[in-house]
Design a protein around this motif. Sequence first.
Motif, PDB file in Angstrom:
ATOM      1  N   PRO A   3       1.139  -1.556   0.156  1.00  0.00           N
ATOM      2  CA  PRO A   3       0.335   0.408   0.049  1.00  0.00           C
ATOM      3  C   PRO A   3       0.585   1.352  -0.062  1.00  0.00           C
ATOM      4  CG  PRO A   3      -0.717  -1.059   1.502  1.00  0.00           C
ATOM      5  CD  PRO A   3       0.245  -2.421   1.171  1.00  0.00           C
ATOM      6  N   GLU A   4       2.561   0.849   0.466  1.00  0.00           N
ATOM      7  CA  GLU A   4       3.179   2.631   0.530  1.00  0.00           C
ATOM      8  C   GLU A   4       3.502   3.160  -0.621  1.00  0.00           C
ATOM      9  OE1 GLU A   4       5.332   1.174   3.298  1.00  0.00           O
ATOM     10  OE2 GLU A   4       4.146   1.034   5.380  1.00  0.00           O
ATOM     11  N   ILE A   6       2.129   1.920  -3.886  1.00  0.00           N
ATOM     12  CA  ILE A   6       0.978   2.942  -4.451  1.00  0.00           C
ATOM     13  C   ILE A   6       1.477   4.409  -4.174  1.00  0.00           C
ATOM     14  CG2 ILE A   6      -1.199   3.336  -4.682  1.00  0.00           C
ATOM     15  CD1 ILE A   6      -2.045   0.336  -3.785  1.00  0.00           C
ATOM     16  N   TYR A   7       1.724   5.650  -3.672  1.00  0.00           N
ATOM     17  CA  TYR A   7       1.591   6.113  -3.087  1.00  0.00           C
ATOM     18  C   TYR A   7       3.023   7.235  -3.704  1.00  0.00           C
ATOM     19  CZ  TYR A   7      -2.184   6.032  -0.648  1.00  0.00           C
ATOM     20  OH  TYR A   7      -3.476   6.068  -0.176  1.00  0.00           O
ATOM     21  N   ALA A  45      -2.959   1.475  -9.249  1.00  0.00           N
ATOM     22  CA  ALA A  45      -2.043   2.728  -8.426  1.00  0.00           C
ATOM     23  C   ALA A  45      -2.825   3.682  -8.951  1.00  0.00           C
ATOM     24  CB  ALA A  45      -0.966   3.393  -8.269  1.00  0.00           C
ATOM     25  N   VAL A  46      -2.990   4.204 -10.138  1.00  0.00           N
ATOM     26  CA  VAL A  46      -3.959   4.809 -10.830  1.00  0.00           C
ATOM     27  C   VAL A  46      -5.833   4.801 -10.959  1.00  0.00           C
ATOM     28  CG1 VAL A  46      -5.429   5.875 -13.236  1.00  0.00           C
ATOM     29  CG2 VAL A  46      -2.578   5.157 -12.589  1.00  0.00           C
ATOM     30  N   GLU A  47      -6.256   3.340 -10.863  1.00  0.00           N
ATOM     31  CA  GLU A  47      -7.328   2.394 -10.389  1.00  0.00           C
ATOM     32  C   GLU A  47      -8.014   2.773  -8.826  1.00  0.00           C
ATOM     33  OE1 GLU A  47      -6.702  -1.385 -11.991  1.00  0.00           O
ATOM     34  OE2 GLU A  47      -7.889  -0.890 -13.485  1.00  0.00           O
ATOM     35  N   GLU A  48      -6.816   2.552  -7.997  1.00  0.00           N
ATOM     36  CA  GLU A  48      -6.814   2.962  -6.504  1.00  0.00           C
ATOM     37  C   GLU A  48      -6.860   3.738  -6.335  1.00  0.00           C
ATOM     38  OE1 GLU A  48      -4.735  -0.295  -3.558  1.00  0.00           O
ATOM     39  OE2 GLU A  48      -4.660  -1.315  -5.020  1.00  0.00           O
ATOM     40  N   LEU A  49      -6.307   5.033  -6.105  1.00  0.00           N
ATOM     41  CA  LEU A  49      -6.491   6.386  -6.205  1.00  0.00           C
ATOM     42  C   LEU A  49      -7.827   7.185  -6.261  1.00  0.00           C
ATOM     43  CD1 LEU A  49      -2.549   7.087  -6.312  1.00  0.00           C
ATOM     44  CD2 LEU A  49      -3.713   6.518  -4.070  1.00  0.00           C
ATOM     45  N   PHE A  50      -7.753   7.099  -8.132  1.00  0.00           N
ATOM     46  CA  PHE A  50      -9.103   7.701  -8.079  1.00  0.00           C
ATOM     47  C   PHE A  50     -10.466   7.069  -8.847  1.00  0.00           C
ATOM     48  CE2 PHE A  50      -4.949   9.938  -9.468  1.00  0.00           C
ATOM     49  CZ  PHE A  50      -4.883  10.879  -9.547  1.00  0.00           C
ATOM     50  N   ASN A  51     -10.467   5.700  -8.005  1.00  0.00           N
ATOM     51  CA  ASN A  51     -11.597   4.317  -8.106  1.00  0.00           C
ATOM     52  C   ASN A  51     -12.221   4.842 -10.527  1.00  0.00           C
ATOM     53  OD1 ASN A  51     -11.320   4.407  -5.511  1.00  0.00           O
ATOM     54  ND2 ASN A  51     -12.382   5.814  -5.232  1.00  0.00           N
TER      55      ASN A  51
END
Length: 98
Positions: A3-4, A6-7, A45-51
């Motif tokens: 999870p870290e 992703i950022y 990362a894009v899918e999880e951060l921006f839904n």
Amino acid sequence: MNPERIYKVLLGPHISEKATIVAEGTQQVVFRVASDATKPEIKKAVEELFNVKVEGVNVLNIKGKTKRTARGLGKRSDVRKAYVRLADGSEIDFLAGE
């Protein structure tokens, strides 16, 4: 994926004239990404951060230019960009938060 991580994969959106033209013409968004980021990491990362749903990712490495300054030669830093194609109906609006 951690999870870290992703950022740390996405460094921010790349705003330029070309990026704006690409965003209007197709369902693509341009991001600056970490130099060691892979396509699956960027997609997740894009899918999880921006839904949103991501169809594909294209990655581009840009070498920094050598520039002359008053103190001698200098070099701009290298940049890695990702062109992220979004699925139909998905949209990322960076100005909505303001």
